[in-house]
Write a protein that holds these residues in place. Structure first.
Motif, short mmCIF file in Angstrom:
data_model
loop_
_atom_site.label_atom_id
_atom_site.label_comp_id
_atom_site.label_asym_id
_atom_site.label_seq_id
_atom_site.Cartn_x
_atom_site.Cartn_y
_atom_site.Cartn_z
N LYS A 152 3.83 4.74 -0.09
CA LYS A 152 4.34 4.83 -1.46
C LYS A 152 5.34 5.95 -1.64
O LYS A 152 6.41 5.76 -2.25
CB LYS A 152 3.15 5.00 -2.42
N HIS A 180 -5.50 -6.73 -1.59
CA HIS A 180 -5.24 -5.64 -2.53
C HIS A 180 -4.01 -5.92 -3.39
O HIS A 180 -3.97 -5.55 -4.57
CB HIS A 180 -5.05 -4.32 -1.78
N THR A 181 -3.02 -6.56 -2.79
CA THR A 181 -1.79 -6.85 -3.53
C THR A 181 -2.04 -7.87 -4.63
O THR A 181 -1.60 -7.70 -5.78
CB THR A 181 -0.69 -7.36 -2.59
N SER A 190 -3.96 -6.35 -7.40
CA SER A 190 -3.11 -5.46 -8.19
C SER A 190 -2.21 -6.26 -9.13
O SER A 190 -2.01 -5.89 -10.29
CB SER A 190 -2.25 -4.59 -7.28
N LEU A 247 5.13 -2.21 -7.15
CA LEU A 247 4.01 -2.13 -6.21
C LEU A 247 4.54 -1.94 -4.80
O LEU A 247 5.52 -2.57 -4.40
CB LEU A 247 3.17 -3.41 -6.26
N SER A 300 -4.19 -5.95 3.13
CA SER A 300 -3.21 -5.64 2.09
C SER A 300 -2.96 -6.81 1.15
O SER A 300 -2.69 -6.61 -0.04
CB SER A 300 -1.88 -5.21 2.72
N VAL A 345 8.21 -5.74 -5.85
CA VAL A 345 7.28 -5.30 -4.80
C VAL A 345 8.10 -4.79 -3.63
O VAL A 345 9.08 -5.41 -3.22
CB VAL A 345 6.37 -6.47 -4.34
N GLY A 367 -3.98 3.90 -5.56
CA GLY A 367 -3.86 2.57 -6.16
C GLY A 367 -4.06 2.57 -7.65
O GLY A 367 -4.32 3.61 -8.27
N THR A 384 3.41 -2.31 -0.87
CA THR A 384 2.41 -2.96 -0.04
C THR A 384 2.89 -3.01 1.40
O THR A 384 3.94 -2.45 1.74
CB THR A 384 2.08 -4.36 -0.56
N ILE A 443 -0.72 -0.26 -3.29
CA ILE A 443 -1.87 -1.16 -3.45
C ILE A 443 -3.11 -0.53 -2.81
O ILE A 443 -4.21 -1.05 -2.94
CB ILE A 443 -1.58 -2.56 -2.87
N ASP A 444 -2.90 0.61 -2.13
CA ASP A 444 -3.98 1.32 -1.47
C ASP A 444 -3.43 2.70 -1.11
O ASP A 444 -2.26 2.98 -1.35
CB ASP A 444 -4.43 0.56 -0.22
#
Length: 229
Positions: A15, A153-154, A157, A142, A150, A171, A118, A144, A9-10
């Motif tokens: 990730k 952003h989540t 997204s 995703l 966050s 997620v 992202g 996160t 998400i960023d």
């Protein structure tokens, strides 16, 4: 669908570690699994993220690694792909990525395709990562965490994916580094709420701190036919 697209998400959200741990779990379950990088920046010649995945899976490089199929586009400058390509006087070869994904997916049950940063990271001047991922038609995972900002952003997204008819298979909630415990308690609830609101499975898997010896994390809830439909 054997190909899953994984996006943070960023940036620096965990990730690559999440992808390695998912690949490890599938590998330990006896599945034929491989990871790929949509685009790798900040490297020269090979993707250090892929080497990290192979170490976490406890396997050597695959033949597809040596053939350049698992990281078909690599740029030296650590930035969004559109800028990294521009600085080298190159154009991002989207067809090379499409061909590599198609070729690799013919030989594995699961392909975990890791994006760069992202969903709104520009691949080219006119194409965002999310739009290319939507074109591929694969489910989205995703990654996160509970760090401040966050949740915003989540949710953004999730809604961006829903607006493009992308299916979120699940997620991954990265618990490292530790966030405020009050946020860590509330954020998963809110994420599930917005997944449900957008017609997605309410699948959320906790990822604890990853260090030797590597923990065993069960990601099976994400990799189900129902989650990917």
């Amino acid at each position: 669908m054997s190909v899953y697209f994984i996006s943070g998400i960023d940036t620096d959200i965990g990730k690559s570690v999440a992808v390695g741990m998912m690949a490890r779990d599938l590998h330990l379950r006896g599945k034929r699994v491989i990871t790929m990088k949509l685009v790798q920046t900040g490297n020269d010649g090979f993707s250090e993220d892929l080497d990290k995945h192979r170490a976490m899976m406890n396997v050597p490089r695959f033949p597809e690694d040596e053939a350049g199929l698992t990281a078909p586009q690599i740029f030296r400058f650590p930035s969004s792909p559109h800028l990294a390509a521009k600085l080298e006087g190159r154009e991002l070869d989207l067809d090379a990525i499409r061909r590599a994904v198609a070729e690799v997916s013919n030989h594995y049950e699961f392909v975990l395709l890791e994006g760069a940063g992202g969903l709104a990271v520009p691949l080219t001047e006119d194409l965002l990562t999310i739009d290319f991922a939507a074109e591929l038609g694969c489910p989205l995972i995703l990654v996160t965490s509970g760090r401040l900002g966050s949740l915003n952003h989540t949710i953004l997204s999730i809604e961006a994916a829903a607006n493009r008819d992308m299916r979120i298979a699940g997620v991954v909630y990265n618990r490292y580094p530790k966030a405020d415990p009050i946020i860590d308690e509330d954020s998963p609830r809110m994420i599930r709420k917005y997944l449900k609101r957008n017609g997605m499975p309410e699948t959320l898997v906790d990822l604890p701190e990853v260090r030797e010896p590597l923990p065993r994390v069960d990601f099976s809830a994400i990799f189900t036919p129902e989650a990917s439909k």
